[in-house]
Write an enzyme that holds these catalytic residues in place. Structure first.
Site, PDB file in Angstrom:
ATOM      1  N   LYS A   5       0.663   7.505  17.914  1.00 28.40           N
ATOM      2  CA  LYS A   5       0.774   8.861  18.473  1.00 28.40           C
ATOM      3  C   LYS A   5       0.644   8.786  19.999  1.00 28.40           C
ATOM      4  O   LYS A   5      -0.156   7.993  20.513  1.00 28.40           O
ATOM      5  CB  LYS A   5      -0.334   9.725  17.877  1.00 28.40           C
ATOM      6  CG  LYS A   5      -0.276  11.200  18.242  1.00 28.40           C
ATOM      7  CD  LYS A   5      -1.418  11.969  17.573  1.00 28.40           C
ATOM      8  CE  LYS A   5      -1.408  13.442  17.895  1.00 28.40           C
ATOM      9  NZ  LYS A   5      -2.508  14.179  17.231  1.00 28.40           N
ATOM     10  N   SER A  18      -1.102  18.288  14.593  1.00 29.38           N
ATOM     11  CA  SER A  18      -0.333  17.925  15.754  1.00 29.38           C
ATOM     12  C   SER A  18       0.334  16.546  15.666  1.00 29.38           C
ATOM     13  O   SER A  18       1.231  16.259  16.436  1.00 29.38           O
ATOM     14  CB  SER A  18      -1.250  17.927  16.979  1.00 29.38           C
ATOM     15  OG  SER A  18      -2.234  16.916  16.870  1.00 29.38           O
ATOM     16  N   SER A  58      -5.235  17.507  12.234  1.00 32.81           N
ATOM     17  CA  SER A  58      -3.960  17.018  12.779  1.00 32.81           C
ATOM     18  C   SER A  58      -3.419  15.747  12.135  1.00 32.81           C
ATOM     19  O   SER A  58      -2.307  15.333  12.445  1.00 32.81           O
ATOM     20  CB  SER A  58      -4.090  16.795  14.290  1.00 32.81           C
ATOM     21  OG  SER A  58      -4.087  18.023  14.961  1.00 32.81           O
TER      22      SER A  58
END
Lengths: 101, 483
Positions: free
Chosen positions: B77, B152, B176
């Site tokens: 990420k 997210s 997330s």
């Protein structure tokens, strides 16, 4: 129920260093007031005898020695990441505001 | 590759039956197939990945034996530092910033022989539940390209669902990892707070943030955890603990009693409730006692979260001022304050600005007692209540999300509706617990996750139970139809 006033919204924007247009200010104030309307329900919960400091885990934090050290060979690598770096220093605009003439 | 476990794939690479270069090639085949539609990645590193793979292939089998993730392609990420590569947090304010060092998790993955093939899209600074808040692109759900992948860590979830990789790292501050795992039909694990060092993770809300893996199975997640866990002096919250993520292969369920929060289940729609109950039935059929539990405070978890996390974020994001990091917006006559204001106003997107303002408000003189301090006290009370719940059972079971993935654009105009997507996941972050989302029976042809949560540092129990469930069911074996 708490509502953020127009004036206080302006203060918040100034404190957080955000410049908002009139429309953005209006929209954000409405959204924040909706969110506050939701989180206000938390006031119903009685918190007598509850501690207001929270530790996510019970173990004491083990801190590293507070000793100055450089990242890599020198701090220059970090400074160079700044788009405003000049002669190995961070460059900032003038700090004192000019008086309006 | 998608059908194989990480363990068996690494074994194949180690003994030379499969080449690491073939795995990388396979990853990029999938990326080329899906990426034009899904837009899950902010950048990929094909040449570097091929070179690393070739280096692993050049080792002897004995040397590869020392690498527990030899040749495994992984996706990271974009809020986790990879030395020399951009680290944008999907924000304009960090558009041109590059990381000067590796995050601890990246160091460990590399030392274990894993190959970083790409960095994934996310909601800006991890604030969001749909990956629509990225400054750069909107990621699509591979099960239905008109829907969001969740957020997210949406790009990481999609990377596993589409087979770019068997492992992608994400971060979980309020759900997330678990929420996008549920929406994309993969396994997403949020470890206990303090399990994995957050050195090199860009901070959002420091008393909530944790790094964790997306995988296809709990067994794979355990394999990754074994590499990532452990005390790291550079993150004072990381803990020394006798971790062991070796999973047993017992036929009997590893738990005896499981509880579920009745108020959450009553809120579900009919189809979602049937999906959840199907998992309950599996447990009961194997002799596990499944009982409802009433909790007054769980229903307030989201309110606590949206006071405390933005407050921490408003403080953490004060460092982005155009002086030290990333983009700077400046005109010749600007004073320092004007330059900082211009930089932040143009650099942060609407959701990040909203949360900075909200956090600043709840910390303001005159309001901090009512909001921030009060929420901290309720957080303590919630922790005590959950401790009592866990005293009477092994695990808590609940849905990961109220619904399946929603349509792109459906919730962007109404932040509060968007926040409600996290209503079942924030509890684990508030108390620092371990929790996992694994696919349950699909709802209307779309993935729908079930969440297992245990007390702090019960990470192995969570993974063990999820692994057992995945041995006796096949919900996790579904994949989106190939394009």
């Amino acid at each position: 129920m708490t509502k953020i006033s127009e004036q206080f919204m302006g203060e918040l924007a100034s404190r957080t260093r955000l410049e908002l247009s009139g429309q953005e200010m209006m929209d954000l104030r409405e959204q924040l007031n909706t969110i506050l309307g939701y989180v206000d329900a938390l006031q119903e919960v009685s918190v007598e005898e509850c501690d207001d400091s929270y530790n996510v885990h019970p173990n004491a934090l083990e801190l590293r020695p507070d000793e100055p050290r450089l990242m890599g060979d020198s701090g220059q690598q970090l400074v160079s990441r700044s788009v405003g770096a000049t002669d190995g220093f961070y460059r900032v605009p003038r700090v004192l505001e000019q008086e309006e003439s | 590759m998608k059908e194989q476990s990480i363990e068996s794939l690494v074994k194949d690479v180690t003994r030379g039956a499969v080449k690491a270069t073939e795995l990388v090639e396979n990853s990029f085949d999938q990326i080329n197939r899906w990426e034009p539609e899904c837009q899950a990645l902010l950048r990929s590193h094909q040449e570097k990945a091929e070179a690393q793979a070739a280096a692993i292939d050049a080792l002897t089998p004995a040397q590869r034996e020392e690498l527990p993730l030899a040749g495994l392609p992984v996706v990271i990420k974009d809020n986790i530092a990879v030395e020399g590569e951009p680290l944008t947090c999907a924000s304009y304010i960090l558009e041109n910033y590059r990381a000067d060092y590796n995050a601890l998790v990246v160091e460990r993955l590399k030392q274990a022989g894993a190959i970083i093939i790409a960095q994934s899209n996310m909601d800006e600074f991890a604030m969001g539940s749909s990956t629509e808040n990225s400054a750069f692109q909107v990621t699509k759900n591979p099960w239905d390209l008109t829907r969001v992948p969740g957020g997210s860590s949406g790009g990481s979830a999609v990377s596993v669902a589409t087979g770019y990789t068997l492992c992608a790292l994400g971060s979980d501050t309020g759900g997330s990892i678990r929420q996008p795992a549920s929406y994309c039909g993969v396994t997403g694990f949020k470890p206990s707070y303090g399990t994995i060092s957050r050195y090199g993770l860009v901070a959002f809300a420091s008393s909530f943030d944790q790094i964790g893996p997306f995988t296809r199975t709990a067994e794979d997640a355990a394999k990754i955890m074994q590499v990532l866990v452990g005390r790291d002096a550079r993150d004072s919250t990381s803990q020394q603990h006798p971790w062991d993520f070796t999973l047993s292969c017992e036929v009997a369920p590893p738990v005896r009693k499981v509880r579920y929060p009745i108020s959450f289940i009553e809120q579900l729609g009919k189809a979602e409730r049937e999906s959840f109950e199907a998992v309950v039935q599996v447990l009961e059929a194997h002799g596990v006692v499944v009982e409802p539990v009433v909790s007054e405070l769980w229903t307030h978890a989201l309110a606590m979260y949206y006071i405390l996390a933005p407050a921490e974020a408003s403080s953490n994001l004060a460092r982005f001022d155009g002086v030290r990091y990333g983009n700077r917006q400046e005109e010749s006559e600007d004073s320092l304050v004007k330059m900082v204001t211009r930089t932040r106003s143009q650099g942060f997107g609407p959701e990040v600005q909203r949360r900075i303002l909200l956090g600043n408000f709840t910390l303001s003189a005159g309001y901090a007692d009512k909001y921030f301090q009060h929420a901290q006290k309720v957080r303590n009370k919630l922790k005590q209540e959950l401790d009592r719940v866990f005293e009477g059972c092994d695990l808590v079971l609940m849905p990961t999300t109220p619904q399946v993935a929603f349509k792109i654009g459906e919730k962007t105009a109404d932040p509060m509706t968007m926040y409600l997507a996290d209503i079942y996941t924030v509890v684990a972050n508030l108390i620092g617990a371990a929790a996992i989302s694994i696919p349950g029976p699909s709802v209307g042809g779309l993935p729908f996750g079930v969440q297992l949560m245990a007390g702090q540092f019960q990470d192995q129990a969570v993974l063990e139970t999820a692994h057992w469930l995945q041995q006796v069911t096949d919900f996790h074996r579904s994949s989106p139809a190939e394009l």
